[in-house]
Design a protein around this motif. Structure first.
Motif, PDB file in Angstrom:
ATOM      1  N   GLU A   9       0.800  -1.219   0.000  1.00 44.68           N
ATOM      2  CA  GLU A   9       0.000   0.000   0.000  1.00 44.68           C
ATOM      3  C   GLU A   9       0.833   1.269   0.000  1.00 44.68           C
ATOM      4  O   GLU A   9       0.317   2.360   0.172  1.00 44.68           O
ATOM      5  N   ILE A  10       2.133   1.160  -0.155  1.00 44.54           N
ATOM      6  CA  ILE A  10       2.964   2.362  -0.167  1.00 44.54           C
ATOM      7  C   ILE A  10       2.553   3.255  -1.337  1.00 44.54           C
ATOM      8  O   ILE A  10       2.531   2.850  -2.496  1.00 44.54           O
ATOM      9  N   GLY A  11       2.209   4.489  -1.024  1.00 41.16           N
ATOM     10  CA  GLY A  11       1.830   5.457  -2.066  1.00 41.16           C
ATOM     11  C   GLY A  11       0.377   5.394  -2.485  1.00 41.16           C
ATOM     12  O   GLY A  11      -0.079   6.228  -3.257  1.00 41.16           O
ATOM     13  N   GLU A  12      -0.381   4.406  -2.004  1.00 40.43           N
ATOM     14  CA  GLU A  12      -1.785   4.324  -2.418  1.00 40.43           C
ATOM     15  C   GLU A  12      -2.609   5.347  -1.639  1.00 40.43           C
ATOM     16  O   GLU A  12      -2.395   5.591  -0.466  1.00 40.43           O
ATOM     17  N   ALA A  13      -3.577   5.935  -2.291  1.00 38.51           N
ATOM     18  CA  ALA A  13      -4.484   6.892  -1.642  1.00 38.51           C
ATOM     19  C   ALA A  13      -5.536   6.141  -0.837  1.00 38.51           C
ATOM     20  O   ALA A  13      -5.875   5.006  -1.139  1.00 38.51           O
ATOM     21  N   ARG A  14      -6.063   6.808   0.183  1.00 39.21           N
ATOM     22  CA  ARG A  14      -7.119   6.187   0.980  1.00 39.21           C
ATOM     23  C   ARG A  14      -8.415   6.123   0.193  1.00 39.21           C
ATOM     24  O   ARG A  14      -8.722   6.993  -0.612  1.00 39.21           O
ATOM     25  N   ILE A  15      -9.172   5.084   0.451  1.00 37.84           N
ATOM     26  CA  ILE A  15     -10.468   4.933  -0.216  1.00 37.84           C
ATOM     27  C   ILE A  15     -11.436   5.964   0.346  1.00 37.84           C
ATOM     28  O   ILE A  15     -11.558   6.128   1.555  1.00 37.84           O
ATOM     29  N   GLU A  16     -12.100   6.678  -0.497  1.00 34.05           N
ATOM     30  CA  GLU A  16     -13.030   7.705  -0.049  1.00 34.05           C
ATOM     31  C   GLU A  16     -14.413   7.103   0.168  1.00 34.05           C
ATOM     32  O   GLU A  16     -14.794   6.100  -0.428  1.00 34.05           O
ATOM     33  N   GLU A  17     -15.177   7.780   1.001  1.00 34.50           N
ATOM     34  CA  GLU A  17     -16.509   7.317   1.359  1.00 34.50           C
ATOM     35  C   GLU A  17     -17.402   7.187   0.127  1.00 34.50           C
ATOM     36  O   GLU A  17     -18.150   6.226  -0.022  1.00 34.50           O
ATOM     37  N   GLU A  18     -17.283   8.174  -0.781  1.00 36.93           N
ATOM     38  CA  GLU A  18     -18.144   8.150  -1.968  1.00 36.93           C
ATOM     39  C   GLU A  18     -17.873   6.925  -2.837  1.00 36.93           C
ATOM     40  O   GLU A  18     -18.792   6.333  -3.408  1.00 36.93           O
ATOM     41  N   ASP A  19     -16.594   6.530  -2.944  1.00 39.59           N
ATOM     42  CA  ASP A  19     -16.257   5.356  -3.747  1.00 39.59           C
ATOM     43  C   ASP A  19     -16.918   4.104  -3.190  1.00 39.59           C
ATOM     44  O   ASP A  19     -17.432   3.263  -3.937  1.00 39.59           O
ATOM     45  N   ILE A  20     -16.900   3.974  -1.837  1.00 39.47           N
ATOM     46  CA  ILE A  20     -17.496   2.786  -1.214  1.00 39.47           C
ATOM     47  C   ILE A  20     -18.998   2.769  -1.456  1.00 39.47           C
ATOM     48  O   ILE A  20     -19.580   1.735  -1.806  1.00 39.47           O
ATOM     49  N   GLU A  21     -19.656   3.931  -1.272  1.00 38.97           N
ATOM     50  CA  GLU A  21     -21.105   3.977  -1.450  1.00 38.97           C
ATOM     51  C   GLU A  21     -21.490   3.659  -2.894  1.00 38.97           C
ATOM     52  O   GLU A  21     -22.500   2.998  -3.142  1.00 38.97           O
ATOM     53  N   GLU A  22     -20.702   4.133  -3.835  1.00 40.73           N
ATOM     54  CA  GLU A  22     -20.995   3.834  -5.246  1.00 40.73           C
ATOM     55  C   GLU A  22     -20.930   2.339  -5.508  1.00 40.73           C
ATOM     56  O   GLU A  22     -21.776   1.785  -6.229  1.00 40.73           O
ATOM     57  N   ARG A  23     -19.945   1.684  -4.947  1.00 40.82           N
ATOM     58  CA  ARG A  23     -19.840   0.240  -5.152  1.00 40.82           C
ATOM     59  C   ARG A  23     -20.992  -0.507  -4.480  1.00 40.82           C
ATOM     60  O   ARG A  23     -21.487  -1.498  -5.001  1.00 40.82           O
ATOM     61  N   LEU A  24     -21.389  -0.043  -3.291  1.00 45.62           N
ATOM     62  CA  LEU A  24     -22.513  -0.687  -2.617  1.00 45.62           C
ATOM     63  C   LEU A  24     -23.802  -0.527  -3.433  1.00 45.62           C
ATOM     64  O   LEU A  24     -24.592  -1.476  -3.560  1.00 45.62           O
ATOM     65  N   LEU A  25     -23.997   0.668  -3.979  1.00 48.26           N
ATOM     66  CA  LEU A  25     -25.204   0.888  -4.795  1.00 48.26           C
ATOM     67  C   LEU A  25     -25.150   0.071  -6.071  1.00 48.26           C
ATOM     68  O   LEU A  25     -26.178  -0.472  -6.530  1.00 48.26           O
ATOM     69  N   ALA A  26     -23.958  -0.056  -6.667  1.00 48.28           N
ATOM     70  CA  ALA A  26     -23.826  -0.822  -7.914  1.00 48.28           C
ATOM     71  C   ALA A  26     -24.141  -2.294  -7.690  1.00 48.28           C
ATOM     72  O   ALA A  26     -24.691  -2.966  -8.569  1.00 48.28           O
TER      73      ALA A  26
ATOM     74  N   PRO B 285     -20.220  -6.121   2.006  1.00 46.20           N
ATOM     75  CA  PRO B 285     -21.462  -5.616   1.394  1.00 46.20           C
ATOM     76  C   PRO B 285     -22.673  -6.473   1.730  1.00 46.20           C
ATOM     77  O   PRO B 285     -23.747  -5.944   2.023  1.00 46.20           O
ATOM     78  N   LYS B 286     -22.508  -7.790   1.713  1.00 43.75           N
ATOM     79  CA  LYS B 286     -23.642  -8.680   1.996  1.00 43.75           C
ATOM     80  C   LYS B 286     -24.199  -8.405   3.388  1.00 43.75           C
ATOM     81  O   LYS B 286     -25.429  -8.427   3.598  1.00 43.75           O
ATOM     82  N   GLU B 287     -23.334  -8.128   4.351  1.00 41.93           N
ATOM     83  CA  GLU B 287     -23.790  -7.857   5.713  1.00 41.93           C
ATOM     84  C   GLU B 287     -24.459  -6.488   5.801  1.00 41.93           C
ATOM     85  O   GLU B 287     -25.430  -6.308   6.547  1.00 41.93           O
ATOM     86  N   ILE B 288     -23.937  -5.510   5.066  1.00 38.58           N
ATOM     87  CA  ILE B 288     -24.564  -4.177   5.077  1.00 38.58           C
ATOM     88  C   ILE B 288     -25.980  -4.261   4.525  1.00 38.58           C
ATOM     89  O   ILE B 288     -26.912  -3.654   5.079  1.00 38.58           O
ATOM     90  N   TYR B 289     -26.157  -5.043   3.452  1.00 35.64           N
ATOM     91  CA  TYR B 289     -27.505  -5.224   2.898  1.00 35.64           C
ATOM     92  C   TYR B 289     -28.411  -5.893   3.928  1.00 35.64           C
ATOM     93  O   TYR B 289     -29.590  -5.521   4.068  1.00 35.64           O
ATOM     94  N   GLU B 290     -27.865  -6.860   4.682  1.00 32.72           N
ATOM     95  CA  GLU B 290     -28.652  -7.542   5.717  1.00 32.72           C
ATOM     96  C   GLU B 290     -29.028  -6.564   6.830  1.00 32.72           C
ATOM     97  O   GLU B 290     -30.153  -6.590   7.343  1.00 32.72           O
ATOM     98  N   HIS B 291     -28.097  -5.695   7.203  1.00 30.91           N
ATOM     99  CA  HIS B 291     -28.392  -4.694   8.234  1.00 30.91           C
ATOM    100  C   HIS B 291     -29.523  -3.762   7.773  1.00 30.91           C
ATOM    101  O   HIS B 291     -30.386  -3.373   8.572  1.00 30.91           O
TER     102      HIS B 291
END
Length: 823
Positions: A567-584, A612-618
């Motif tokens: 992970e050296i040099g990698e940017a942190r995952i942003e909240e919007e990216d995660i939400e987009e994947r969950l919606l997709a 993601p599967k657990e978030i959908y269950e929640h």
């Protein structure tokens, strides 16, 4: 007759009281034990005369009483021998005699045998035979007594000598097994534990049943001194308790220490000094017993290296070579070799040149099969302390934290054994940590760091810093290179850091991982520190490093390794990216707009750490909430623990109610955390173990979930349930000598939370009382780590107040409230 008994009892009680008073003044063990035996002799003889026909009966003292070692609360062991053929007469006469002794308040252990019955002894009565080895005639027909002691007993022993030896040896092995084959007991049984009084007896029995071994591992005086010390402790224990229990409990250690340790020592220091002396003497007796067992069992020492195989010994190098041969060939050192090394210690010391021993030391300490045994032998013979005088400072040192089972020196050697076990890679080894060891470039650094990691304990200040300082001095003697010294001292100085992160910090927090990765700096030091942490925790006590803790340690290792490499040099995952994947990936039966609204307000940590599967269950569980008091729960069993998920509208004191109910059912809570969204929907997660396996019963699991729902809906009082449980005799817990609860706050570790750490004596409902105080002061618990170290609870909470950190005055108030609630 009752007047006579009353007179004898009063006389015995007064004389015994005076004897006890004198013992507490001068602690003369033999004078007390023999004096007490004489008092009992006088009482037994006085009561035998009016009740027994002394021509037909003989009374003998056996076992400890026969040895004139009558402890304050021990049984008075008697044998009544007779040649009366009429059973009724025996019952009437002996019964009256025994009743008189009972009325005199003696604790009896008696046997009644005819001479004919004694002639029919068999091995089923072997313990009785052993008791007779120390028998002496008290009163009555001495001819009957001599027939038992001088004719029947010697004949039986001669005929069954080897069977008796076998019974004694196997009995000792079984007894040692019951105590885990170690002298290191937190609350030792002075009589039965390895290294206790029974081991001394086993050795003396065996020596009477067979010829004396040529060599004993300690001088005769050392063995006698150790035996005297154990007897003194047992006398003090009996006088303190007034009963026959021989267990030196934590509470009694405090009381006995006041008689054994000089009065200037405080409670903690006094107990630690007492237990250090106990373990040093237990080692002497245990080794004495083992030496006798080995001498009488040729098969046990058949593969030993003998003195005849070796040239004169005069250097450490020779000893290291001998130990290396023994390890490679899986052999032991016979007593002759051990004696030769011990006698040569002054010469070896005068010839010692540490600067020439770096490579032999490296060869010795490289992780390999037999390493623990090699170091243990070197320690017993004084060679390890000769090489590392620093190690002598922790000899038999006890740290009284109700957590560590072993003395510091034994803990160190067992930790090294844990690394050896990874090399051997048997079925008990965890393959994940085996792979770390295999990838380590210089595994020798781990064992050397472990050898010295605790040498600074008991010297004041932070022992990690003092241990590192002492290690640097030792390594310089052996001419280690500066970079080697830096690596090993880094491991020692930071040997508690990884466990602190694992058990007291949020492993889902990227800042925590990054800070730890910055500490270790490179993958090799990460591997070394992980192995050292693994071994250090495993050596605290059996079962301390359970599967759940190993999983957390592995999780931190992997996350840190990725941070240092992938992970050296990698940017942190942003909240919007995660939400987009969950919606997709949203499942077709779920409403995208409502789901997106549900996600609003949850922190990134929830979105990143939950599949993601657990978030959908929640989300499904949240949509099932019917009213403001509704509760949805899910309870799952994992490999090492249970996971509880609770979804409910946010309300006060939820955390306290949940942990209180878990405590009521006897669960061991490991971790708890929760998240809330903008809709004020709360998701709480708890990980816990079930040590009593309560939830194996489906009805209990169902009852828990029903009560949980009722508690969160305020239809039952969790506090009242806990109060009833604590008052029940079935659940009362024996208290360990306590210590004052302490509360620490830390603001530097997180930008969002105040971290609170509480160290307190463990007790039922402890977490409930803490969380109740937190809720009453309007603080939110976002994350909690719950750890129990022996009798000590170490709980860490991530807290917020009105969305931010706790102000100073609130921290002070909260600390006072918690200490008050727990004291």
């Amino acid at each position: 007759m009752m007047k006579l008994i009353d007179f004898l009892r009063e006389d015995y009680t007064a004389e015994r009281s005076a004897l006890e008073h004198h013992f507490l003044e001068d602690q003369n063990v033999d004078r007390y034990l023999q004096g007490h035996s004489d008092l009992v002799d006088r009482l037994v003889k006085a009561l035998a005369e009016p009740f027994l026909d002394l021509e037909d009966f003989c009374v003998l003292a056996t076992a400890g009483y026969g040895r004139r070692e009558q402890f304050p609360q021990s049984d008075v062991d008697l044998l009544v021998v007779h040649e009366v053929t009429e059973d009724r007469r025996v019952e009437r006469v002996v019964g009256s005699f025994l009743q008189g002794l009972w009325d005199s308040r003696l604790r009896l252990g008696h046997q009644v045998w005819s001479v004919q019955e004694l002639g029919e002894l068999n091995l089923e009565s072997y313990e009785f035979v052993l008791a007779l080895l120390n028998a002496r005639i008290l009163t009555g027909n001495e001819k009957l007594g001599r027939a038992a002691m001088s004719e029947i007993l010697p004949r039986f022993v001669e005929e069954h000598r080897f069977e008796l030896i076998d019974r004694v040896v196997n009995g000792a092995k079984d007894r040692h097994e019951e105590f885990g084959n170690t002298i290191y007991q937190l609350e030792p049984d002075l009589k039965e534990a390895p290294g206790g009084l029974r081991d001394y007896l086993v050795a003396t029995w065996l020596l009477r049943l067979e010829s004396k071994p040529e060599f004993l591992p300690f001088g005769h005086s050392e063995i006698l001194e150790a035996h005297q010390f154990m007897k003194k402790l047992r006398i003090l224990l009996h006088l303190e308790t007034g009963n026959i229990d021989n267990r030196l409990t934590h509470r009694l250690q405090e009381k006995v220490a006041t008689h054994v340790v000089h009065s200037g020592a405080g409670t903690q220091a006094g107990v630690e000094a007492l237990m250090k002396e106990y373990f040093l003497n237990a080692r002497v007796i245990a080794r004495y017993c083992d030496s006798v067992l080995t001498a009488l069992l040729p098969a046990e020492g058949a593969n030993a290296i003998t003195r005849a195989e070796l040239p004169p010994i005069g250097s450490v190098s020779q000893v290291l070579d001998i130990v290396a041969v023994a390890r490679r060939e899986n052999r032991t050192l016979d007593d002759g070799v051990r004696r030769a090394i011990e006698e040569a210690l002054p010469l070896i010391s005068s010839n010692l040149k540490c600067s020439e021993l770096k490579e032999p030391l490296r060869a010795l300490l490289t992780p390999q099969a037999g390493l623990y045994s090699s170091l243990s032998v070197m320690y017993e013979l004084g060679i390890l302390e000769l090489l590392f005088p620093e190690f002598g400072s922790i000899k038999a040192r006890v740290i009284r934290d109700f957590y560590h089972k072993y003395t510091v020196d034994e803990h160190t050697l067992i930790a090294i054994k844990s690394i050896e076990d990874l090399v051997v890679n048997d079925e008990t080894a965890d393959g994940r940590f085996v792979s770390i060891l295999e990838d380590t470039v210089v595994p020798f650094y781990v064992t050397l760091a472990l050898l010295l990691h605790d040498v600074g304990k008991g010297r004041g200040g932070k022992h990690t810093v003092e241990s590192a300082r002492m290690a640097v001095r030792a390594l310089r003697r052996f001419r280690f290179k500066p970079e080697e010294i830096n690596t090993i001292s880094f491991l020692i100085r930071n040997h508690l850091e990884m466990s602190a992160v694992v058990f007291r910090r949020d492993l889902e927090d990227d800042e925590v991982i990054e800070r730890f990765a910055n500490l270790v700096e490179d993958p090799e030091k990460l591997r070394l520190l992980t192995l050292l942490t693994y071994a250090d925790i495993k050596a605290v006590a059996p079962g301390t490093l359970n599967d759940w803790k190993k999983d957390l340690l592995w999780q931190l290792y992997l996350a840190s390794y990725r941070k240092l490499t992938l992970e050296i040099g990698e940017a942190r995952i942003e909240e919007e990216d995660i939400e987009e994947r969950l919606l997709a990936g949203l499942e077709t039966d779920l409403n995208p707009a409502a789901f997106e609204s549900f996600l609003e307000g949850f922190p990134v940590r929830y979105l990143r750490s939950t599949r993601p599967k657990e978030i959908y269950e929640h989300y499904r569980m949240a949509t099932s909430l019917e009213n403001v008091n509704a509760v949805e729960t899910r309870l799952l069993k994992r490999k090492t623990h249970y996971e509880l998920c609770i979804i409910t509208p946010d309300r006060s004191r939820i955390f306290a109610k949940i942990v209180g109910l878990l405590s009521y059912f006897g669960m061991n809570i490991l971790k708890g955390y929760g998240f809330a969204n903008h809709q004020q929907i709360l998701i709480d997660f708890f990980q816990f173990s079930d040590p009593q396996d309560v939830f194996r019963h489906r009805v209990e699991k169902k009852r828990f979930q029903n009560l949980l729902r009722e508690a969160l809906e305020d239809r039952i009082s969790v506090k009242a349930m806990l109060d009833r449980k604590e008052q029940s005799i079935l659940f009362r817990k024996t208290t360990t000598p306590g210590f004052s609860p302490t509360v620490y706050f830390e603001d530097e570790h997180s930008d969002r939370y105040t971290i609170m750490e509480i160290i307190a004596p463990d007790a039922p409902g402890l977490l409930y009382r803490i969380s109740k105080q937190i809720a009453e002061l309007d603080c939110d618990i976002d994350l909690a780590f719950i750890s129990t170290e022996g009798e000590k609870a170490v709980d860490v909470f991530y807290l917020r107040h009105k969305g931010g950190k706790l102000p100073p005055e609130l921290k002070l108030n909260l600390s006072e409230q918690i200490v008050g609630a727990l004291s």
